[in-house]
Design an enzyme around this catalytic site. Sequence first.
Site, PDB file in Angstrom:
ATOM      1  N   TYR A   1       2.566   6.786  -2.864  1.00  0.00           N
ATOM      2  CA  TYR A   1       3.508   6.198  -1.921  1.00  0.00           C
ATOM      3  C   TYR A   1       4.669   7.178  -1.795  1.00  0.00           C
ATOM      4  O   TYR A   1       5.572   7.222  -2.626  1.00  0.00           O
ATOM      5  CB  TYR A   1       3.980   4.828  -2.415  1.00  0.00           C
ATOM      6  CG  TYR A   1       5.021   4.175  -1.546  1.00  0.00           C
ATOM      7  CD1 TYR A   1       4.967   4.265  -0.161  1.00  0.00           C
ATOM      8  CD2 TYR A   1       6.063   3.456  -2.107  1.00  0.00           C
ATOM      9  CE1 TYR A   1       5.927   3.666   0.633  1.00  0.00           C
ATOM     10  CE2 TYR A   1       7.029   2.844  -1.328  1.00  0.00           C
ATOM     11  CZ  TYR A   1       6.953   2.944   0.039  1.00  0.00           C
ATOM     12  OH  TYR A   1       7.905   2.355   0.832  1.00  0.00           O
TER      13      TYR A   1
ATOM     14  N   ASP B   1       0.373   5.910   1.623  1.00  0.00           N
ATOM     15  CA  ASP B   1       1.383   5.979   2.677  1.00  0.00           C
ATOM     16  C   ASP B   1       2.149   7.276   2.474  1.00  0.00           C
ATOM     17  O   ASP B   1       2.983   7.380   1.585  1.00  0.00           O
ATOM     18  CB  ASP B   1       2.296   4.757   2.567  1.00  0.00           C
ATOM     19  CG  ASP B   1       3.436   4.775   3.568  1.00  0.00           C
ATOM     20  OD1 ASP B   1       3.534   5.739   4.353  1.00  0.00           O
ATOM     21  OD2 ASP B   1       4.242   3.834   3.549  1.00  0.00           O
TER      22      ASP B   1
END
Length: 262
Positions: free
Chosen positions: A105, A155
């Site tokens: 992330y 992400d």
Amino acid sequence: MRFVSWNVNGLRAVMKKGFEEIFSEFNADVFALQETKLQEGQIDLDLAGYHDYWSYAERKGYSGTAVFTKEEPLQVIHELGMPHLDTEGRVVALEFPELWFVDVYTPNAQNELARIDHRMEWDDAFREFCKGLEAGSLPAGAQAAAPKPVVMCGDFNVAHQEIDLKNPGPNRGNAGFSDEERGKFTELLDAGFTDTFRHTHPDLAGAYSWWSYRFNARANNAGWRIDYFLVSDELVPRIKGASIYSEVFGSDHCPVALELDI
């Protein structure tokens, strides 16, 4: 092998929106989450047939990653090995006999690129971390491992090319579409990794994985593709499919997936 990645933007909230049913329907060999927003012990989640591994941020209700896998890994790494970058629970790396799997992330550069220096340092450190896994050069404290290819997902908080967001012109220079962030993603690819979705769908426009909650963005498909699966170049011949599941709701992101012949 079937890999799935999903930024859930708060796992406890998504649990109330059918997470376990969605998880079961995918039947992934490895399922990675980002932005779990959890501390240890804050959720009771027992997914039959899966081993689970979590990285937590020191700050409560922030960041966090998790991986669920049918096959027990040889070892798990939760840090890049740089203490000032390892406080936000942004990485889970699992070693399997055939490959490394990395869930990430990536930090957001924030409005007006307020955190761009931190982001640039992170991008460099993460790239070196993944190249180290490939080469068998691991962070201090990890077990020795032979060189092997890497599958990474998560992400990445950047739309790489203009095709990867609905409105590139007005967003040029903004967080997630700055020259700096796009350049670092290019450096990651140039280091020997392939964007599996763009490899599989080189000219497909309108394929996005994140939509703002504002301005009816998802209904209008005014989105960004910022969730990726990348693989070491040597794995490219093994790519059997790369997908974005925009029909799956519950978060401002949707799941993305990769099929590899392994």
